[in-house]
Structures are given as C-alpha cells and as structure tokens.
Design a protein around this motif. Structure first.
Motif, mmCIF file in Angstrom:
data_model
loop_
_atom_site.group_PDB
_atom_site.id
_atom_site.type_symbol
_atom_site.label_atom_id
_atom_site.label_comp_id
_atom_site.label_asym_id
_atom_site.label_seq_id
_atom_site.Cartn_x
_atom_site.Cartn_y
_atom_site.Cartn_z
ATOM 1 N N SER A 50 0.824 -1.215 0.000
ATOM 2 C CA SER A 50 0.000 0.000 0.000
ATOM 3 C C SER A 50 0.854 1.259 0.000
ATOM 4 N N ASN A 51 1.930 1.260 0.771
ATOM 5 C CA ASN A 51 2.795 2.439 0.810
ATOM 6 C C ASN A 51 3.620 2.595 -0.461
ATOM 7 N N ILE A 52 3.977 1.498 -1.090
ATOM 8 C CA ILE A 52 4.639 1.578 -2.392
ATOM 9 C C ILE A 52 3.687 2.233 -3.390
ATOM 10 N N ALA A 53 2.437 1.771 -3.396
ATOM 11 C CA ALA A 53 1.445 2.328 -4.319
ATOM 12 C C ALA A 53 1.195 3.805 -4.033
ATOM 13 N N GLU A 54 0.985 4.135 -2.770
ATOM 14 C CA GLU A 54 0.696 5.526 -2.430
ATOM 15 C C GLU A 54 1.874 6.442 -2.749
ATOM 16 N N GLY A 55 3.080 5.990 -2.458
ATOM 17 C CA GLY A 55 4.258 6.792 -2.748
ATOM 18 C C GLY A 55 4.442 7.053 -4.233
ATOM 19 N N SER A 56 4.038 6.113 -5.061
ATOM 20 C CA SER A 56 4.195 6.297 -6.509
ATOM 21 C C SER A 56 3.311 7.421 -7.036
ATOM 22 N N LYS A 62 10.809 13.775 -2.284
ATOM 23 C CA LYS A 62 10.821 13.657 -0.820
ATOM 24 C C LYS A 62 9.617 12.844 -0.336
ATOM 25 N N ASP A 63 8.438 13.120 -0.880
ATOM 26 C CA ASP A 63 7.235 12.367 -0.503
ATOM 27 C C ASP A 63 7.353 10.901 -0.917
ATOM 28 N N LYS A 64 7.843 10.664 -2.124
ATOM 29 C CA LYS A 64 8.012 9.282 -2.595
ATOM 30 C C LYS A 64 8.962 8.523 -1.670
ATOM 31 N N ALA A 65 10.053 9.185 -1.306
ATOM 32 C CA ALA A 65 11.039 8.555 -0.422
ATOM 33 C C ALA A 65 10.428 8.242 0.944
ATOM 34 N N ARG A 66 9.605 9.127 1.450
ATOM 35 C CA ARG A 66 8.985 8.920 2.765
ATOM 36 C C ARG A 66 8.095 7.670 2.766
ATOM 37 N N PHE A 67 7.304 7.496 1.718
ATOM 38 C CA PHE A 67 6.443 6.313 1.655
ATOM 39 C C PHE A 67 7.261 5.036 1.471
ATOM 40 N N THR A 68 8.398 5.149 0.805
ATOM 41 C CA THR A 68 9.293 3.996 0.680
ATOM 42 C C THR A 68 9.863 3.635 2.044
ATOM 43 N N GLU A 69 10.197 4.628 2.837
ATOM 44 C CA GLU A 69 10.677 4.389 4.204
ATOM 45 C C GLU A 69 9.611 3.699 5.050
ATOM 46 N N ILE A 70 8.384 4.130 4.905
ATOM 47 C CA ILE A 70 7.288 3.522 5.673
ATOM 48 C C ILE A 70 7.109 2.069 5.263
ATOM 49 N N ILE A 106 12.535 -7.934 -0.686
ATOM 50 C CA ILE A 106 11.714 -6.718 -0.739
ATOM 51 C C ILE A 106 12.457 -5.536 -0.114
ATOM 52 N N THR A 107 13.096 -5.739 1.044
ATOM 53 C CA THR A 107 13.806 -4.618 1.667
ATOM 54 C C THR A 107 14.993 -4.176 0.808
ATOM 55 N N SER A 108 15.641 -5.110 0.153
ATOM 56 C CA SER A 108 16.732 -4.751 -0.745
ATOM 57 C C SER A 108 16.214 -3.909 -1.921
ATOM 58 N N MET A 109 15.080 -4.316 -2.481
ATOM 59 C CA MET A 109 14.474 -3.561 -3.588
ATOM 60 C C MET A 109 13.982 -2.183 -3.115
ATOM 61 N N LEU A 110 13.428 -2.137 -1.915
ATOM 62 C CA LEU A 110 12.987 -0.844 -1.366
ATOM 63 C C LEU A 110 14.166 0.083 -1.148
ATOM 64 N N ASP A 111 15.277 -0.478 -0.706
ATOM 65 C CA ASP A 111 16.483 0.334 -0.528
ATOM 66 C C ASP A 111 16.914 0.932 -1.866
ATOM 67 N N LEU A 113 14.942 1.458 -4.469
ATOM 68 C CA LEU A 113 13.903 2.434 -4.859
ATOM 69 C C LEU A 113 14.103 3.742 -4.109
ATOM 70 N N TYR A 114 14.445 3.660 -2.847
ATOM 71 C CA TYR A 114 14.671 4.860 -2.037
ATOM 72 C C TYR A 114 15.834 5.688 -2.594
#
Length: 116
Positions: A50-56, A62-70, A106-111, A113-114
């Motif tokens: 959900s946070n990946i989708a919302e961040g996109s 900055k907002d995209k990065a924040r949702f990736t962190e979440i 997933i965490t590696s991919m999120l890193d 993406l961030y």
C-alpha cells in the motif's frame, strides 16, 4: 484498463505475492491469535504494498522517499512478527524461511527504490 506505474514495480508485485502467502499461512494459526499476530501480520504485510502504491502517486521525490521508508519499516515489522510466530511454533521452518527470504528481497528492492 489503465495500468498505474506502481503495478510495473517488481517490488510491488513481490509484496503482493507475499500478502497472499501471509494470508494463507496465518489461516493455520490458533484462533486465539485472530486479534493478535494474525491481524498484525496481515496489516503490516498489506502496508508494504500500500505504501509503495501511495508513494508512486506523490509528485515530490521527498514524498516518494517517505512512503518507501514507511514500506521498509512495515517489512521489518512483519519480520519481527514472523520471528515471534516461528518461536511460538505457528510457522514451520520452511514457511519461516520463505517469508524471511521474501522480506530480504523486498527490503533490498525498497532500498534501491529509495536511492533512485
């Protein structure tokens, strides 16, 4: 039918598959965990995608990065709940390893993406 940008992200696709796996595995948990680990694991799992989708959908980096962190934090929350579930013998070693492997990917991919 329109395809949104997040639907093309491998990390989102992988997190959706993990959502389904979490739902399947938690069906076997004891009923007394219905409002404990079952709910928590399902919520944290859903929070990742959900946070990946919302961040996109956010305009600023900055907002995209924040949702990736979440999303990353939710993945770690799910890992913690998975460890507890294994310690309580609610998850087999095989299911635990499967979830843990997915979380690591997933965490590696999120890193990545961030950082992009």
């Amino acid at each position: 039918m329109k395809i949104y940008s997040f639907e093309n992200l491998l990390v989102w696709q992988k997190s959706i598959k993990m959502n389904v796996m979490i739902y399947q595995f938690t069906k076997t948990f004891p009923k007394e965990e219905m409002f404990g680990l079952i709910t928590q694991m399902r919520r944290s799992s859903i929070s990742i995608s959900s946070n990946i989708a919302e961040g996109s959908g956010r305009r600023s980096a900055k907002d995209k990065a924040r949702f990736t962190e979440i999303a990353y934090g939710s993945a770690l929350e799910l890992l913690n709940q998975t460890i507890i579930s294994k310690e309580l013998n609610y998850l087999s070693n095989e299911n635990y390893d499967s979830i843990r492997n997915d979380i690591e990917q997933i965490t590696s991919m999120l890193d990545g993406l961030y950082k992009s």
